[in-house]
Design a protein around this motif. Structure first.
Motif, PDB file in Angstrom:
ATOM      1  N   LYS A  39      40.232  37.540  28.552  1.00 60.10           N
ATOM      2  CA  LYS A  39      41.308  38.123  29.375  1.00 60.10           C
ATOM      3  C   LYS A  39      42.479  37.171  29.612  1.00 60.10           C
ATOM      4  CE  LYS A  39      38.786  38.963  33.015  1.00 60.10           C
ATOM      5  NZ  LYS A  39      37.503  38.392  32.590  1.00 60.10           N
ATOM      6  N   THR A  83      44.106  36.889  38.756  1.00 60.65           N
ATOM      7  CA  THR A  83      43.530  37.188  40.085  1.00 60.65           C
ATOM      8  C   THR A  83      42.217  36.435  40.312  1.00 60.65           C
ATOM      9  OG1 THR A  83      42.347  39.159  39.328  1.00 60.65           O
ATOM     10  CG2 THR A  83      44.594  39.484  40.146  1.00 60.65           C
ATOM     11  N   GLY A  84      41.504  36.113  39.228  1.00 61.37           N
ATOM     12  CA  GLY A  84      40.257  35.347  39.372  1.00 61.37           C
ATOM     13  C   GLY A  84      40.515  34.001  40.029  1.00 61.37           C
ATOM     14  N   TYR A 119      40.228  34.268  43.790  1.00 54.70           N
ATOM     15  CA  TYR A 119      38.839  34.290  44.284  1.00 54.70           C
ATOM     16  C   TYR A 119      38.230  32.890  44.163  1.00 54.70           C
ATOM     17  CZ  TYR A 119      39.219  39.319  44.540  1.00 54.70           C
ATOM     18  OH  TYR A 119      39.623  40.582  44.885  1.00 54.70           O
ATOM     19  N   ARG A 120      38.582  32.214  43.081  1.00 49.33           N
ATOM     20  CA  ARG A 120      38.051  30.859  42.873  1.00 49.33           C
ATOM     21  C   ARG A 120      38.571  29.906  43.943  1.00 49.33           C
ATOM     22  NH1 ARG A 120      35.849  29.385  37.944  1.00 49.33           N
ATOM     23  NH2 ARG A 120      35.437  31.165  36.607  1.00 49.33           N
ATOM     24  N   ARG A 167      37.925  25.498  38.412  1.00 46.76           N
ATOM     25  CA  ARG A 167      37.202  25.838  37.166  1.00 46.76           C
ATOM     26  C   ARG A 167      35.836  25.163  37.080  1.00 46.76           C
ATOM     27  NH1 ARG A 167      39.927  30.192  35.967  1.00 46.76           N
ATOM     28  NH2 ARG A 167      42.065  29.801  36.553  1.00 46.76           N
ATOM     29  N   VAL A 203      31.530  31.826  43.255  1.00 48.36           N
ATOM     30  CA  VAL A 203      32.624  32.783  43.415  1.00 48.36           C
ATOM     31  C   VAL A 203      32.207  34.264  43.465  1.00 48.36           C
ATOM     32  CG1 VAL A 203      33.256  32.780  40.951  1.00 48.36           C
ATOM     33  CG2 VAL A 203      34.969  33.329  42.629  1.00 48.36           C
ATOM     34  N   SER A 204      31.171  34.651  42.706  1.00 52.90           N
ATOM     35  CA  SER A 204      30.790  36.071  42.697  1.00 52.90           C
ATOM     36  C   SER A 204      30.337  36.538  44.063  1.00 52.90           C
ATOM     37  CB  SER A 204      29.657  36.320  41.715  1.00 52.90           C
ATOM     38  OG  SER A 204      30.153  36.326  40.426  1.00 52.90           O
ATOM     39  N   ALA A 254      33.366  37.040  46.126  1.00 55.75           N
ATOM     40  CA  ALA A 254      34.185  38.152  45.627  1.00 55.75           C
ATOM     41  C   ALA A 254      33.583  39.509  45.994  1.00 55.75           C
ATOM     42  CB  ALA A 254      34.352  38.043  44.119  1.00 55.75           C
ATOM     43  N   GLY A 266      41.705  40.630  35.758  1.00 53.82           N
ATOM     44  CA  GLY A 266      40.661  40.525  36.784  1.00 53.82           C
ATOM     45  C   GLY A 266      39.499  41.446  36.481  1.00 53.82           C
ATOM     46  N   ARG A 267      38.964  42.061  37.525  1.00 58.63           N
ATOM     47  CA  ARG A 267      37.827  42.959  37.357  1.00 58.63           C
ATOM     48  C   ARG A 267      38.134  44.371  37.857  1.00 58.63           C
ATOM     49  NH1 ARG A 267      36.971  38.427  36.048  1.00 58.63           N
ATOM     50  NH2 ARG A 267      34.982  37.365  35.711  1.00 58.63           N
ATOM     51  N   ASP A 268      39.114  44.470  38.762  1.00 59.36           N
ATOM     52  CA  ASP A 268      39.398  45.748  39.426  1.00 59.36           C
ATOM     53  C   ASP A 268      40.885  46.068  39.373  1.00 59.36           C
ATOM     54  OD1 ASP A 268      40.230  43.633  40.956  1.00 59.36           O
ATOM     55  OD2 ASP A 268      39.726  44.560  42.882  1.00 59.36           O
ATOM     56  N   ARG A 290      33.408  30.460  26.504  1.00 58.61           N
ATOM     57  CA  ARG A 290      33.535  29.769  27.795  1.00 58.61           C
ATOM     58  C   ARG A 290      33.035  28.324  27.686  1.00 58.61           C
ATOM     59  NH1 ARG A 290      34.733  31.524  32.956  1.00 58.61           N
ATOM     60  NH2 ARG A 290      36.255  32.762  31.829  1.00 58.61           N
ATOM     61  N   ARG A 301      26.546  36.039  36.844  1.00 61.05           N
ATOM     62  CA  ARG A 301      27.832  36.420  37.436  1.00 61.05           C
ATOM     63  C   ARG A 301      28.212  37.857  37.026  1.00 61.05           C
ATOM     64  NH1 ARG A 301      33.213  34.206  36.974  1.00 61.05           N
ATOM     65  NH2 ARG A 301      32.713  33.038  35.106  1.00 61.05           N
ATOM     66  N   ASP A 352      28.909  40.852  39.557  1.00 60.45           N
ATOM     67  CA  ASP A 352      30.216  41.518  39.564  1.00 60.45           C
ATOM     68  C   ASP A 352      30.082  43.017  39.266  1.00 60.45           C
ATOM     69  OD1 ASP A 352      31.474  39.103  40.069  1.00 60.45           O
ATOM     70  OD2 ASP A 352      31.969  38.710  37.968  1.00 60.45           O
ATOM     71  N   ARG A 388      27.914  44.929  42.393  1.00 62.78           N
ATOM     72  CA  ARG A 388      28.334  44.893  43.804  1.00 62.78           C
ATOM     73  C   ARG A 388      28.841  46.271  44.235  1.00 62.78           C
ATOM     74  NH1 ARG A 388      33.281  41.209  42.184  1.00 62.78           N
ATOM     75  NH2 ARG A 388      34.712  42.840  41.568  1.00 62.78           N
TER      76      ARG A 388
HETATM   77  O1   DC Z   1      38.071  35.783  35.866  1.00 64.78           O
HETATM   78  P1   DC Z   1      37.295  34.649  36.562  1.00 64.78           P
HETATM   79  O2   DC Z   1      36.040  34.255  35.861  1.00 64.78           O
HETATM   80  O3   DC Z   1      38.161  33.500  36.895  1.00 64.78           O
HETATM   81  O4   DC Z   1      36.848  35.311  37.968  1.00 64.78           O
HETATM   82  C1   DC Z   1      36.183  34.588  38.952  1.00 64.78           C
HETATM   83  C2   DC Z   1      35.296  35.508  39.783  1.00 64.78           C
HETATM   84  O5   DC Z   1      36.090  36.330  40.626  1.00 64.78           O
HETATM   85  C3   DC Z   1      34.361  36.427  39.011  1.00 64.78           C
HETATM   86  O6   DC Z   1      33.031  36.242  39.457  1.00 64.78           O
HETATM   87  C4   DC Z   1      34.792  37.816  39.334  1.00 64.78           C
HETATM   88  C5   DC Z   1      35.689  37.679  40.527  1.00 64.78           C
HETATM   89  N1   DC Z   1      36.867  38.508  40.413  1.00 64.78           N
HETATM   90  C6   DC Z   1      36.839  39.724  41.010  1.00 64.78           C
HETATM   91  O7   DC Z   1      35.835  40.104  41.591  1.00 64.78           O
HETATM   92  N2   DC Z   1      37.947  40.512  40.973  1.00 64.78           N
HETATM   93  C7   DC Z   1      39.060  40.114  40.335  1.00 64.78           C
HETATM   94  N3   DC Z   1      40.139  40.902  40.317  1.00 64.78           N
HETATM   95  C8   DC Z   1      39.083  38.858  39.679  1.00 64.78           C
HETATM   96  C9   DC Z   1      37.954  38.070  39.722  1.00 64.78           C
END
Ligand code: DC
Length: 224
Positions: A17, A35-36, A39-40, A90, A98-99, A102, A128-130, A156, A179, A183, A186
């Motif tokens: 991504k 956006t991650g 959260y980090r 990182r 982080v999960s 989040a 991101g995820r959402d 990774r 993770r 994610d 949840r």
């Molecule tokens: O993309 P990343 O690996 O840097 O994301 C870090 C954590 O944040 C991952 O566990 C999922 C969460 N995250 C999330 O829940 N929603 C987002 N929009 C971005 C990341």
């Protein structure tokens, strides 16, 4: 291309991504919002200030008082309460914590608010995820990137090795699986593709090929 185009990129860890979003942002001359990283930054602050990550209320109070700035420059530095945390967020410790953080609604509400503010600044690609489901449900283009678990872990691991960290591939794979599970399972904003997202499997494809596909898709959006 539409002047204020909004592109949402979602998917699991290691799907490519951020690399792809950065390359697309550069080609199109639009903002990239990771956006991650937000959260980090919250996870890092919890660890550093000894707030146990399972204490939702304490973490929630801390989030309200935290300033996160994502630089829009090429260096894409990340600042938390004025301190640069670009590298620190990182670390494997942050990746493990982080999960949990989040998944807290209070954390997500605050960060989603910040992310929408970022998107209001103009044309943007956000990963991101959402993003396609919650943050920018009206995005012009929604891409859900995937790749096989083996390839994602390998990518990774390479990234971590290149940044000088000593980690084993198996450790990265196990952390990633955990993770992804957290994610996806949840209750709040789980990692799922939006109904109108285009699913792109990046296994075996080069970054360049995927970037070209996405650029071609953005061209559909006329000036507006
Ligand atoms: O993309 P990343 O690996 O840097 O994301 C870090 C954590 O944040 C991952 O566990 C999922 C969460 N995250 C999330 O829940 N929603 C987002 N929009 C971005 C990341």
């Amino acid at each position: 291309m539409k002047k204020q185009i909004k592109v949402a990129i979602d998917g699991p860890a290691g799907a490519g991504k951020s690399t792809i979003a950065k390359a697309v942002a550069k080609r199109l001359g639009i903002f990239y919002v990771d956006t991650g990283a937000m959260y980090r930054a919250i996870a890092l602050k919890s660890l550093r200030s000894n707030i146990p990550i399972d204490q939702e209320e304490e973490v929630g109070q801390m989030v309200q008082k935290t300033e996160i700035i994502l630089e829009h420059s090429e260096a894409r530095r990340v600042f938390c309460d004025g301190e640069e945390v670009t590298e620190a967020i990182r670390s494997p410790e942050v990746s493990r914590a982080v999960s949990k953080i989040a998944a807290y609604p209070v954390v997500r509400d605050r960060l989603v608010q910040l992310q929408r503010q970022e998107a209001e600044r103009g044309a943007v690609i956000m990963d991101g995820r959402d993003i396609g489901t919650i943050v920018l449900p009206e995005a012009d283009l929604k891409i859900f990137l995937t790749a096989s678990p083996e390839e994602r872990a390998h990518r990774r691991w390479l990234e971590l090795c290149n940044s000088g960290r000593e980690v084993s591939l198996i450790e990265v794979q196990q952390d990633m699986e955990k993770r992804d599970r957290q994610d996806s399972e949840r209750e709040v904003s789980p990692l799922v593709p939006a109904n109108d997202a285009l699913i792109l499997d990046t296994t075996g494809l080069s970054i360049q090929e995927i970037v070209e596909q996405i650029i071609a898709l953005t061209l559909v959006f006329k000036e507006g």
